[in-house]
Every structure is written in C-alpha cells, then in structure tokens.
Design a protein around this motif. Structure first.
Motif, mmCIF file in Angstrom:
data_model
loop_
_atom_site.group_PDB
_atom_site.id
_atom_site.type_symbol
_atom_site.label_atom_id
_atom_site.label_comp_id
_atom_site.label_asym_id
_atom_site.label_seq_id
_atom_site.Cartn_x
_atom_site.Cartn_y
_atom_site.Cartn_z
ATOM 1 N N LYS A 199 0.694 26.987 -6.592
ATOM 2 C CA LYS A 199 0.996 27.217 -5.230
ATOM 3 C C LYS A 199 2.500 27.049 -5.380
ATOM 4 O O LYS A 199 3.231 27.362 -4.410
ATOM 5 N N ALA A 200 3.125 26.348 -6.497
ATOM 6 C CA ALA A 200 4.564 25.941 -6.522
ATOM 7 C C ALA A 200 5.007 25.452 -5.299
ATOM 8 O O ALA A 200 5.926 25.875 -4.457
ATOM 9 N N ILE A 201 4.417 24.185 -4.750
ATOM 10 C CA ILE A 201 4.614 23.603 -3.768
ATOM 11 C C ILE A 201 5.913 22.918 -3.970
ATOM 12 O O ILE A 201 6.417 22.259 -5.131
ATOM 13 N N PRO A 202 6.875 22.949 -2.917
ATOM 14 C CA PRO A 202 8.072 22.206 -3.247
ATOM 15 C C PRO A 202 8.063 20.838 -3.525
ATOM 16 O O PRO A 202 7.173 20.281 -2.923
ATOM 17 N N TYR A 203 8.852 20.259 -4.705
ATOM 18 C CA TYR A 203 8.916 19.108 -5.289
ATOM 19 C C TYR A 203 8.860 17.958 -4.495
ATOM 20 O O TYR A 203 8.149 16.857 -4.459
ATOM 21 N N ILE A 204 9.730 17.963 -3.253
ATOM 22 C CA ILE A 204 9.886 16.986 -2.297
ATOM 23 C C ILE A 204 8.425 16.379 -1.579
ATOM 24 O O ILE A 204 8.317 15.160 -1.340
ATOM 25 N N ASN A 205 7.438 17.440 -1.674
ATOM 26 C CA ASN A 205 6.215 16.810 -1.128
ATOM 27 C C ASN A 205 5.603 15.859 -1.828
ATOM 28 O O ASN A 205 4.967 15.200 -1.177
ATOM 29 N N HIS A 206 5.914 15.794 -3.128
ATOM 30 C CA HIS A 206 5.265 14.693 -4.033
ATOM 31 C C HIS A 206 5.694 13.448 -3.693
ATOM 32 O O HIS A 206 5.067 12.442 -3.348
ATOM 33 N N PRO A 207 7.053 13.065 -3.576
ATOM 34 C CA PRO A 207 7.631 11.724 -3.086
ATOM 35 C C PRO A 207 7.419 11.367 -1.603
ATOM 36 O O PRO A 207 6.982 10.322 -1.409
ATOM 37 N N ILE A 208 7.096 12.469 -0.852
ATOM 38 C CA ILE A 208 6.738 12.149 0.576
ATOM 39 C C ILE A 208 5.184 11.758 0.682
ATOM 40 O O ILE A 208 4.878 10.918 1.456
ATOM 41 N N ALA A 209 4.457 12.536 -0.149
ATOM 42 C CA ALA A 209 3.072 12.038 -0.287
ATOM 43 C C ALA A 209 2.862 10.592 -0.897
ATOM 44 O O ALA A 209 1.991 9.908 -0.292
ATOM 45 N N LEU A 210 3.826 10.168 -1.757
ATOM 46 C CA LEU A 210 3.674 8.671 -2.091
ATOM 47 C C LEU A 210 4.091 7.859 -0.908
ATOM 48 O O LEU A 210 3.232 6.578 -0.762
ATOM 49 N N ALA A 211 5.169 8.047 -0.139
ATOM 50 C CA ALA A 211 5.379 7.284 0.870
ATOM 51 C C ALA A 211 4.335 7.156 2.031
ATOM 52 O O ALA A 211 3.881 6.178 2.453
ATOM 53 N N ASP A 212 3.851 8.520 2.224
ATOM 54 C CA ASP A 212 2.657 8.301 3.004
ATOM 55 C C ASP A 212 1.503 7.590 2.558
ATOM 56 O O ASP A 212 0.891 6.793 3.629
ATOM 57 N N LEU A 213 1.005 7.749 1.420
ATOM 58 C CA LEU A 213 -0.117 6.852 1.004
ATOM 59 C C LEU A 213 0.328 5.347 1.034
ATOM 60 O O LEU A 213 -0.455 4.593 1.395
ATOM 61 N N LEU A 214 1.621 4.877 0.594
ATOM 62 C CA LEU A 214 1.799 3.672 0.869
ATOM 63 C C LEU A 214 1.843 3.089 2.175
ATOM 64 O O LEU A 214 1.351 1.941 2.497
ATOM 65 N N VAL A 215 2.248 3.951 3.289
ATOM 66 C CA VAL A 215 2.492 3.421 4.754
ATOM 67 C C VAL A 215 1.183 3.447 5.162
ATOM 68 O O VAL A 215 0.536 2.499 5.814
ATOM 69 N N ARG A 216 0.125 4.720 5.115
ATOM 70 C CA ARG A 216 -1.086 4.941 5.859
ATOM 71 C C ARG A 216 -2.069 4.364 5.077
ATOM 72 O O ARG A 216 -3.066 3.803 5.891
ATOM 73 N N THR A 217 -2.108 4.123 3.728
ATOM 74 C CA THR A 217 -3.514 3.831 3.418
ATOM 75 C C THR A 217 -3.291 2.418 2.640
ATOM 76 O O THR A 217 -4.150 1.510 2.985
ATOM 77 N N ALA A 218 -2.048 1.938 2.027
ATOM 78 C CA ALA A 218 -1.913 0.649 1.590
ATOM 79 C C ALA A 218 -1.044 -0.339 2.628
ATOM 80 O O ALA A 218 -1.127 -1.437 2.333
ATOM 81 N N HIS A 219 -0.692 0.402 3.670
ATOM 82 C CA HIS A 219 -0.091 -0.718 4.872
ATOM 83 C C HIS A 219 1.065 -1.435 4.405
ATOM 84 O O HIS A 219 1.368 -2.590 4.942
ATOM 85 N N ILE A 220 1.854 -0.618 3.557
ATOM 86 C CA ILE A 220 3.163 -1.066 3.156
ATOM 87 C C ILE A 220 4.280 -1.038 4.120
ATOM 88 O O ILE A 220 4.260 0.087 4.612
ATOM 89 N N SER A 221 4.972 -2.093 4.414
ATOM 90 C CA SER A 221 6.051 -1.760 5.475
ATOM 91 C C SER A 221 7.623 -2.305 4.710
ATOM 92 O O SER A 221 8.312 -2.250 5.449
ATOM 93 N N ASP A 222 7.437 -2.483 3.394
ATOM 94 C CA ASP A 222 8.617 -3.019 2.896
ATOM 95 C C ASP A 222 9.600 -1.577 2.841
ATOM 96 O O ASP A 222 9.097 -0.796 1.937
ATOM 97 N N PRO A 223 10.527 -1.514 3.497
ATOM 98 C CA PRO A 223 11.428 -0.326 3.377
ATOM 99 C C PRO A 223 12.225 0.010 1.942
ATOM 100 O O PRO A 223 12.213 1.138 1.728
ATOM 101 N N GLU A 224 12.223 -1.131 1.151
ATOM 102 C CA GLU A 224 12.749 -0.943 -0.274
ATOM 103 C C GLU A 224 11.858 -0.286 -1.058
ATOM 104 O O GLU A 224 12.074 0.536 -2.107
ATOM 105 N N ILE A 225 10.498 -0.705 -0.948
ATOM 106 C CA ILE A 225 9.410 0.097 -1.751
ATOM 107 C C ILE A 225 9.074 1.446 -1.177
ATOM 108 O O ILE A 225 8.898 2.409 -2.149
ATOM 109 N N ILE A 226 9.244 1.902 0.025
ATOM 110 C CA ILE A 226 8.868 2.974 0.402
ATOM 111 C C ILE A 226 10.021 4.126 0.017
ATOM 112 O O ILE A 226 10.035 5.088 -0.551
ATOM 113 N N ALA A 227 11.572 3.534 0.146
ATOM 114 C CA ALA A 227 12.696 4.197 -0.220
ATOM 115 C C ALA A 227 12.599 4.450 -1.935
ATOM 116 O O ALA A 227 12.928 5.755 -2.250
#
Length: 189
Positions: free
Chosen positions: A29-57
């Motif tokens: 599908k040649a998905i834009p690469y930026i979707n990958h780091p966004i997926a990580l941030a989403d997983l961290l926030v919504r699944t792992a409940h991480i709110s540390d801004p330095e980890i998400i950044a």
C-alpha cells in the motif's frame, strides 16, 4: 505522571512529518512513513496510558536519525538532551549490515533505559502489526516468520517494562504469519 505538553508533541509530530515526508512504508500500500511513528504514539497513549510527553515525542522522532538526514546534534538542538538521548538509544547504526544491526538490537535491549524500553516495545508491536496488515511486497512467508521470531527475541530481553504494551505485543505475535494456516488445517482434520 508528567502533564501532556501539547506544544512539544505537535513540534515533534511536525518535525517527524517533515523529515519523513518523502518516505513510504515497505508494504504494498506504500503508506506514508509518518503513519508509523503516529501509530507508536497512539499505542503509547491509548493502550499503555503513557502521558510522559518526552516518551511520546521520542516515539514520534524515533526513526528520524536512523532513516532521514537528521543529525543527533540537530535533534538535541530542537528537542533537548533527554529526547535526543532516548532517540540515540533506539537508533541503529546503518553502516552495519542488516544482520549485525539485528544481532545488536537483541544484545543492546537489556541496557535500554526504562523510557527507551517503552518506545522499543511500541515500535516492535507496530512493526508486527504492519507485517500482518501490509507486509513488504517481496517478503516471503519465511522472511515474515523470521521477523516475528527476531522481534520476540528483542522483546523477551525487556519484558517487565509495561504490562499493556507487552500484552499488545503478544497479541500481535500470536498472529504470526503461517500460524493461522496451521490452526485452520488442524480444525479441518
């Protein structure tokens, strides 16, 4: 828990989007690469409940030094020493062979800081999900299975880091390519 820093997160997202702007994931599908780091941030926030801004950044920026022309110095200037150090912990040396980089990830995983381990878990989980949903076009079944085995080897070195992320990883791992076919065959017997 640290408070959400919207300015930092939007700056990291904008920086990563700009740096990865010409890149695509390896899938069909040649998905834009930026979707990958966004997926990580989403997983961290919504699944792992991480709110540390330095980890998400860090999750948003984790591939910028490795996969773009971003330098560690530039990252430190833009985001400070903490985030640049976390990204450095997660960055492979692209001068090494692919096999050597894989070997070093397994060896290096136990020495990652607790915050870098969280991002590593999210990265491995999202990569497995991508191999399941949109695998690289030229990857054989064997290559996909080897990737799953290697990802498990890395994650096994850092278990005990975050229960939610490890559960998400294990759920993705359970969908290992070829496994479903064996289960279907057993059900048909």
């Amino acid at each position: 828990m640290a408070q959400f820093d919207t300015n930092l997160l939007l700056k990291a997202l904008s920086f990563a989007a700009y740096k990865h702007r010409h890149q695509r994931r390896k899938g069909v599908k040649a998905i834009p690469y930026i979707n990958h780091p966004i997926a990580l941030a989403d997983l961290l926030v919504r699944t792992a409940h991480i709110s540390d801004p330095e980890i998400i950044a860090t999750a948003l920026l984790h591939d910028t030094v490795e996969d773009t022309k971003t330098t560690p110095k530039e990252l430190a200037r833009e985001f400070g020493p903490v985030i640049s150090q976390l990204v450095a912990e997660l960055t492979d040396d692209k001068k090494l062979t692919f096999e050597e980089r894989k070997r070093r990830q397994v060896e290096h995983a136990p020495s990652l800081s607790p915050r870098a381990r969280i991002v590593k878990l999210a990265d491995k989980t999202c990569n497995l999900r991508d191999v399941i949903q949109d695998p690289p076009a030229k990857w054989t079944l064997k290559r996909k299975q080897e990737y799953f085995d290697w990802a498990k080897e890395v994650v096994d070195k850092i278990r005990g880091t975050n229960v939610e992320l490890e559960k998400a990883f294990d759920e993705a791992l359970a969908r290992r390519p070829g496994k479903l076919n064996r289960n279907r065959k057993r059900a048909a017997d």
